[in-house]
Design a protein around this motif. Structure first.
Motif, short mmCIF file in Angstrom:
data_model
loop_
_atom_site.label_atom_id
_atom_site.label_comp_id
_atom_site.label_asym_id
_atom_site.label_seq_id
_atom_site.Cartn_x
_atom_site.Cartn_y
_atom_site.Cartn_z
N ALA A 131 0.84 -1.21 0.00
CA ALA A 131 0.00 0.00 0.00
C ALA A 131 0.86 1.25 0.00
O ALA A 131 0.63 2.20 0.75
N THR A 132 1.86 1.29 -0.86
CA THR A 132 2.86 2.35 -0.84
C THR A 132 2.27 3.73 -1.10
O THR A 132 1.30 3.88 -1.85
N ARG A 133 2.88 4.71 -0.46
CA ARG A 133 2.48 6.10 -0.68
C ARG A 133 3.28 6.75 -1.80
O ARG A 133 2.87 7.77 -2.33
N TYR A 134 4.42 6.16 -2.15
CA TYR A 134 5.22 6.67 -3.27
C TYR A 134 6.30 5.66 -3.63
O TYR A 134 6.89 5.04 -2.75
N GLU A 135 6.54 5.50 -4.93
CA GLU A 135 7.63 4.65 -5.41
C GLU A 135 8.29 5.33 -6.61
O GLU A 135 7.61 5.76 -7.54
N GLY A 136 9.64 5.40 -6.57
CA GLY A 136 10.37 5.85 -7.73
C GLY A 136 10.46 4.77 -8.79
O GLY A 136 10.58 5.04 -9.98
N TYR A 137 10.42 3.53 -8.38
CA TYR A 137 10.26 2.38 -9.28
C TYR A 137 9.55 1.26 -8.52
O TYR A 137 8.42 0.94 -8.80
N GLY A 138 10.21 0.69 -7.54
CA GLY A 138 9.62 -0.42 -6.79
C GLY A 138 10.10 -1.74 -7.33
O GLY A 138 9.37 -2.46 -8.02
N ILE A 139 11.34 -2.10 -7.02
CA ILE A 139 11.93 -3.32 -7.55
C ILE A 139 11.17 -4.57 -7.10
O ILE A 139 11.15 -5.59 -7.79
N VAL A 140 10.47 -4.47 -5.97
CA VAL A 140 9.72 -5.63 -5.47
C VAL A 140 8.57 -6.00 -6.39
O VAL A 140 8.16 -7.16 -6.44
N PHE A 141 8.05 -5.04 -7.15
CA PHE A 141 6.98 -5.37 -8.08
C PHE A 141 7.50 -6.26 -9.21
O PHE A 141 6.83 -7.20 -9.63
N GLY A 142 8.70 -5.95 -9.70
CA GLY A 142 9.29 -6.81 -10.72
C GLY A 142 9.55 -8.21 -10.19
O GLY A 142 9.34 -9.21 -10.89
N GLU A 143 10.00 -8.29 -8.92
CA GLU A 143 10.23 -9.60 -8.32
C GLU A 143 8.92 -10.37 -8.19
O GLU A 143 8.86 -11.58 -8.46
N ALA A 144 7.87 -9.68 -7.75
CA ALA A 144 6.57 -10.34 -7.61
C ALA A 144 6.02 -10.81 -8.95
O ALA A 144 5.50 -11.93 -9.09
N MET A 145 6.16 -9.97 -9.97
CA MET A 145 5.68 -10.36 -11.30
C MET A 145 6.50 -11.53 -11.84
O MET A 145 5.96 -12.40 -12.54
N GLY A 146 7.79 -11.55 -11.51
CA GLY A 146 8.62 -12.66 -11.94
C GLY A 146 8.21 -13.99 -11.35
O GLY A 146 8.60 -15.05 -11.85
N HIS A 147 7.43 -13.94 -10.27
CA HIS A 147 6.90 -15.16 -9.66
C HIS A 147 5.41 -15.35 -9.99
O HIS A 147 4.73 -16.19 -9.38
#
Length: 347
Positions: free
Chosen positions: A254-270
């Motif tokens: 529930a982030t309030r701001y992300e410049g990218y968010g590397i964890v989203f790429g990791e989650a999508m990779g799974h």
């Protein structure tokens, strides 16, 4: 001959957070391309450095020869004394994950001062690397950086992970991010309290990054009667984190701001469906099909999205497939390193 590159990073580059993982992997990939890398390790007080840390950082930069380009992580670059940077002979390159002035918790005067110094320092950079198009647009629109001085260098990822691991029972809602105000873990907890009638468990992975944040979140978990179902795991090893991604049913931040968010790429990779917010670079990172995005700071909307994803198998499967498709198009670290190397090699 390719010149040596100095890569300056404040704090411990092996810290298991998105920004440090980005820097470590980029530095490793750059080394693999051939240019010698001089890692300049600076103090951990940035972006509000102690006098000793700031003086030591500037002294290292000022000691570099004029043929050694210096790549400086934005956590430090925007916080250094501008006059001190002007005395650096080496060509300066900035690596901006997100503007320092946008960090939640700053009062108005602090944000203005930080933005003013950051803009002045960026004016001194030969070129600026950003981790997302969103951050590049911010620097262009709010800091006046011309687009020809900006290169988007997205994080690198390995090939998607498909199948092979049993999913947790009850369904696991995984959240990964530093325990800071910016990551919105309090919003996630309030949303989880609204779906207590459903069958799920939740794990929030990330180290305490702000004073007493673990204590505050623990108290909120108790107040919301979530203790039997929600775990604050703190920082875990890379292997343990990968195991959690594999066993999770969905990813929620529930982030309030992300410049990218590397964890989203990791989650999508799974292949995980994603619940998050329309904050910063999240929409362009996650896309329209891999999950459900709501307004920041809206626990009610976040709860509705969680309920849908847990209760609608068809939606969950559709988002999971879209996550894997998106992950197959993500850059590798070698791709990222080539962009940086080519922009930093001087005539």
């Amino acid at each position: 001959m390719t010149p040596q590159i100095a890569f300056a990073v404040p704090g411990d580059i092996r810290t298991l957070t998105g920004g440090y993982l980005y820097d470590f992997n980029l530095m490793t990939a750059l080394s693999g391309l051939g240019p010698p890398i001089q890692h300049m390790a600076w103090g951990d007080s940035f972006p509000q450095p102690s006098a000793d840390h700031a003086d030591a950082a500037l002294a290292q930069l000022q000691a570099l020869p004029p043929d050694c380009p210096a790549l400086v992580d934005g956590l430090a670059y925007g916080a250094l004394d501008t006059d001190g940077l002007r005395r650096v002979r080496a060509p300066l390159f900035a690596l901006v994950h997100h503007p320092l002035a946008l960090e939640p918790g700053l009062d108005a005067a602090q944000a203005r001062d930080m933005a003013r110094r950051e803009q002045a320092n960026l004016d001194l950079a030969r070129h600026i690397f950003v981790t997302s198009p969103h951050t590049g647009d911010l620097l262009h629109q709010s800091y006046g950086v011309s687009v020809d001085r900006i290169t988007v260098v997205r994080p690198g990822f390995g090939p998607p992970v498909q199948g092979g691991a049993a999913k947790a029972d009850p369904p696991l809602i995984l959240s990964v991010g530093l325990l800071t105000q910016r990551k919105g873990h309090d919003v996630l907890l309030r949303a989880l309290a609204q779906i207590a009638d459903l069958n799920w468990q939740a794990d929030i992975v990330g180290r305490d990054h702000e004073p007493s944040m673990t204590a505050r979140l623990t108290a909120l978990i108790d107040d919301l009667d979530l203790a039997p179902r929600v775990r604050l795991s703190g920082e875990v090893s890379s292997a343990a984190l990968q195991a959690r991604y594999c066993s999770a049913t969905l990813f929620a931040l529930a982030t309030r701001y992300e410049g990218y968010g590397i964890v989203f790429g990791e989650a999508m990779g799974h292949g995980l469906p994603i619940i998050s917010t329309r904050a910063g670079a999240v929409p362009e990172t996650v896309g329209a099909e891999a999950g459900l995005l709501v307004a920041p700071d809206d626990a009610d909307a976040f709860a509705t999205a969680l309920r849908r994803m847990l209760s609608e198998p068809a939606l969950r499967d559709t988002c999971a497939r879209a996550s894997l498709r998106a992950a197959s198009d993500l850059a590798t670290w070698a791709d990222s390193a080539v962009l940086v190397r080519d922009a930093m090699v001087l005539p």
